[in-house]
Write a protein that holds these residues in place. Structure first.
Motif, PDB file in Angstrom:
ATOM      1  N   MET A   1      26.669 -19.319  38.892  1.00 38.48           N
ATOM      2  CA  MET A   1      25.445 -20.061  39.125  1.00 38.48           C
ATOM      3  C   MET A   1      25.382 -20.488  40.596  1.00 38.48           C
ATOM      4  N   SER A   2      24.202 -20.392  41.159  1.00 35.71           N
ATOM      5  CA  SER A   2      24.018 -20.683  42.567  1.00 35.71           C
ATOM      6  C   SER A   2      23.571 -22.126  42.767  1.00 35.71           C
ATOM      7  N   ASP A   3      23.911 -22.670  43.933  1.00 37.19           N
ATOM      8  CA  ASP A   3      23.499 -24.027  44.248  1.00 37.19           C
ATOM      9  C   ASP A   3      22.358 -24.033  45.268  1.00 37.19           C
ATOM     10  N   VAL A   4      21.644 -22.908  45.363  1.00 38.50           N
ATOM     11  CA  VAL A   4      20.544 -22.791  46.314  1.00 38.50           C
ATOM     12  C   VAL A   4      19.349 -23.595  45.823  1.00 38.50           C
ATOM     13  N   GLU A   5      18.823 -24.425  46.720  1.00 38.04           N
ATOM     14  CA  GLU A   5      17.617 -25.188  46.408  1.00 38.04           C
ATOM     15  C   GLU A   5      16.412 -24.385  46.877  1.00 38.04           C
ATOM     16  N   ASN A   6      15.450 -24.208  45.979  1.00 40.78           N
ATOM     17  CA  ASN A   6      14.198 -23.538  46.310  1.00 40.78           C
ATOM     18  C   ASN A   6      13.131 -24.598  46.525  1.00 40.78           C
ATOM     19  N   VAL A   7      12.371 -24.479  47.625  1.00 45.14           N
ATOM     20  CA  VAL A   7      11.301 -25.430  47.897  1.00 45.14           C
ATOM     21  C   VAL A   7       9.968 -24.694  47.959  1.00 45.14           C
ATOM     22  N   ASP A   8       8.924 -25.367  47.544  1.00 47.37           N
ATOM     23  CA  ASP A   8       7.572 -24.836  47.588  1.00 47.37           C
ATOM     24  C   ASP A   8       7.064 -24.846  49.026  1.00 47.37           C
ATOM     25  N   VAL A   9       6.245 -23.870  49.390  1.00 48.70           N
ATOM     26  CA  VAL A   9       5.725 -23.805  50.755  1.00 48.70           C
ATOM     27  C   VAL A   9       4.980 -25.080  51.145  1.00 48.70           C
ATOM     28  N   ASN A  10       4.337 -25.711  50.190  1.00 43.96           N
ATOM     29  CA  ASN A  10       3.568 -26.920  50.496  1.00 43.96           C
ATOM     30  C   ASN A  10       4.443 -28.137  50.762  1.00 43.96           C
ATOM     31  N   SER A  11       5.729 -28.035  50.475  1.00 45.52           N
ATOM     32  CA  SER A  11       6.628 -29.155  50.746  1.00 45.52           C
ATOM     33  C   SER A  11       7.345 -29.013  52.087  1.00 45.52           C
ATOM     34  N   VAL A  12       7.056 -27.919  52.814  1.00 46.71           N
ATOM     35  CA  VAL A  12       7.675 -27.692  54.115  1.00 46.71           C
ATOM     36  C   VAL A  12       6.876 -28.458  55.167  1.00 46.71           C
ATOM     37  N   GLY A  13       7.505 -29.450  55.763  1.00 41.16           N
ATOM     38  CA  GLY A  13       6.832 -30.274  56.758  1.00 41.16           C
ATOM     39  C   GLY A  13       6.630 -29.554  58.075  1.00 41.16           C
ATOM     40  N   GLY A  14       5.704 -30.045  58.863  1.00 38.53           N
ATOM     41  CA  GLY A  14       5.397 -29.450  60.149  1.00 38.53           C
ATOM     42  C   GLY A  14       6.540 -29.503  61.136  1.00 38.53           C
ATOM     43  N   ASP A  15       7.478 -30.413  60.914  1.00 34.12           N
ATOM     44  CA  ASP A  15       8.617 -30.536  61.824  1.00 34.12           C
ATOM     45  C   ASP A  15       9.860 -29.821  61.299  1.00 34.12           C
ATOM     46  N   ALA A  16       9.721 -29.067  60.210  1.00 36.16           N
ATOM     47  CA  ALA A  16      10.863 -28.363  59.615  1.00 36.16           C
ATOM     48  C   ALA A  16      11.354 -27.255  60.540  1.00 36.16           C
ATOM     49  N   THR A  17      12.664 -27.030  60.548  1.00 38.80           N
ATOM     50  CA  THR A  17      13.241 -25.898  61.269  1.00 38.80           C
ATOM     51  C   THR A  17      13.257 -24.722  60.304  1.00 38.80           C
ATOM     52  N   ILE A  18      12.468 -23.693  60.631  1.00 42.78           N
ATOM     53  CA  ILE A  18      12.323 -22.536  59.762  1.00 42.78           C
ATOM     54  C   ILE A  18      13.094 -21.360  60.342  1.00 42.78           C
ATOM     55  N   LEU A  19      13.915 -20.747  59.509  1.00 42.23           N
ATOM     56  CA  LEU A  19      14.671 -19.555  59.876  1.00 42.23           C
ATOM     57  C   LEU A  19      14.080 -18.373  59.125  1.00 42.23           C
ATOM     58  N   ASP A  20      13.565 -17.404  59.864  1.00 44.39           N
ATOM     59  CA  ASP A  20      12.972 -16.192  59.295  1.00 44.39           C
ATOM     60  C   ASP A  20      14.023 -15.083  59.368  1.00 44.39           C
ATOM     61  N   VAL A  21      14.414 -14.540  58.204  1.00 44.14           N
ATOM     62  CA  VAL A  21      15.487 -13.541  58.157  1.00 44.14           C
ATOM     63  C   VAL A  21      14.967 -12.120  57.930  1.00 44.14           C
ATOM     64  N   ARG A  22      13.669 -11.904  58.172  1.00 43.71           N
ATOM     65  CA  ARG A  22      13.101 -10.567  57.997  1.00 43.71           C
ATOM     66  C   ARG A  22      13.438  -9.662  59.186  1.00 43.71           C
ATOM     67  N   GLU A  23      13.143  -8.393  59.030  1.00 42.78           N
ATOM     68  CA  GLU A  23      13.398  -7.408  60.083  1.00 42.78           C
ATOM     69  C   GLU A  23      12.413  -7.598  61.237  1.00 42.78           C
ATOM     70  N   ASP A  24      12.751  -7.017  62.387  1.00 43.44           N
ATOM     71  CA  ASP A  24      11.932  -7.164  63.584  1.00 43.44           C
ATOM     72  C   ASP A  24      10.474  -6.769  63.362  1.00 43.44           C
ATOM     73  N   TYR A  25      10.235  -5.629  62.711  1.00 46.56           N
ATOM     74  CA  TYR A  25       8.855  -5.165  62.528  1.00 46.56           C
ATOM     75  C   TYR A  25       8.058  -6.134  61.655  1.00 46.56           C
ATOM     76  N   GLU A  26       8.717  -6.772  60.699  1.00 46.46           N
ATOM     77  CA  GLU A  26       8.038  -7.748  59.849  1.00 46.46           C
ATOM     78  C   GLU A  26       7.679  -8.994  60.662  1.00 46.46           C
ATOM     79  N   TRP A  27       8.625  -9.449  61.475  1.00 43.61           N
ATOM     80  CA  TRP A  27       8.425 -10.611  62.347  1.00 43.61           C
ATOM     81  C   TRP A  27       7.256 -10.379  63.291  1.00 43.61           C
ATOM     82  N   GLU A  28       7.247  -9.198  63.936  1.00 42.83           N
ATOM     83  CA  GLU A  28       6.208  -8.892  64.915  1.00 42.83           C
ATOM     84  C   GLU A  28       4.822  -8.861  64.289  1.00 42.83           C
ATOM     85  N   ALA A  29       4.719  -8.417  63.028  1.00 42.66           N
ATOM     86  CA  ALA A  29       3.421  -8.326  62.352  1.00 42.66           C
ATOM     87  C   ALA A  29       2.864  -9.709  62.014  1.00 42.66           C
ATOM     88  N   GLY A  30       3.728 -10.656  61.685  1.00 42.47           N
ATOM     89  CA  GLY A  30       3.257 -11.991  61.352  1.00 42.47           C
ATOM     90  C   GLY A  30       4.388 -12.911  60.953  1.00 42.47           C
TER      91      GLY A  30
END
Length: 108
Positions: A1-30
């Motif tokens: 069993m994992s201890d990962v907490e999942n949060v809803d997008v609407n609970s992410v505050g404007g000052d949150a530090t967001i880490l995007d782990v997608r590939e370069d082409y995905e990042w560049e698109a949006g």
């Protein structure tokens, strides 16, 4: 069993530090303005770019890669939560994204 907490997008505050782990082409698109971009496969090599004292909100396209990244980060002493539904959910919630390629931002 994992201890990962999942949060809803609407609970992410404007000052949150967001880490995007997608590939370069995905990042560049949006991506979320101000997010940190480290593709999942580069995370172990670039871990020093992240502050272990900052809570991270991890995102990918749909939530799978970010779940794995969150699990790995937490097991390595970081505080991370997974943004449930990823960039697809972010866009569905009407939250803004930007692109790096001069085109209309989109989720790939």
């Amino acid at each position: 069993m994992s201890d990962v907490e999942n949060v809803d997008v609407n609970s992410v505050g404007g000052d949150a530090t967001i880490l995007d782990v997608r590939e370069d082409y995905e990042w560049e698109a949006g991506h979320i303005a101000g997010a940190v971009h480290i593709p999942l496969n580069e995370l172990p090599l670039r871990l020093e770019e992240l502050d272990p004292d900052v809570d991270l909100h991890v995102v990918c396209r749909s939530g799978g890669r970010s779940f794995r990244a969150t699990e790995w980060l937490n097991s390595n002493g970081y505080s991370a939560v997974n943004i449930h539904g990823g960039m697809g959910a972010w866009l569905d919630a009407g939250k803004p994204i930007v692109s790096e390629n001069g085109q209309e931002p989109r989720v790939q």
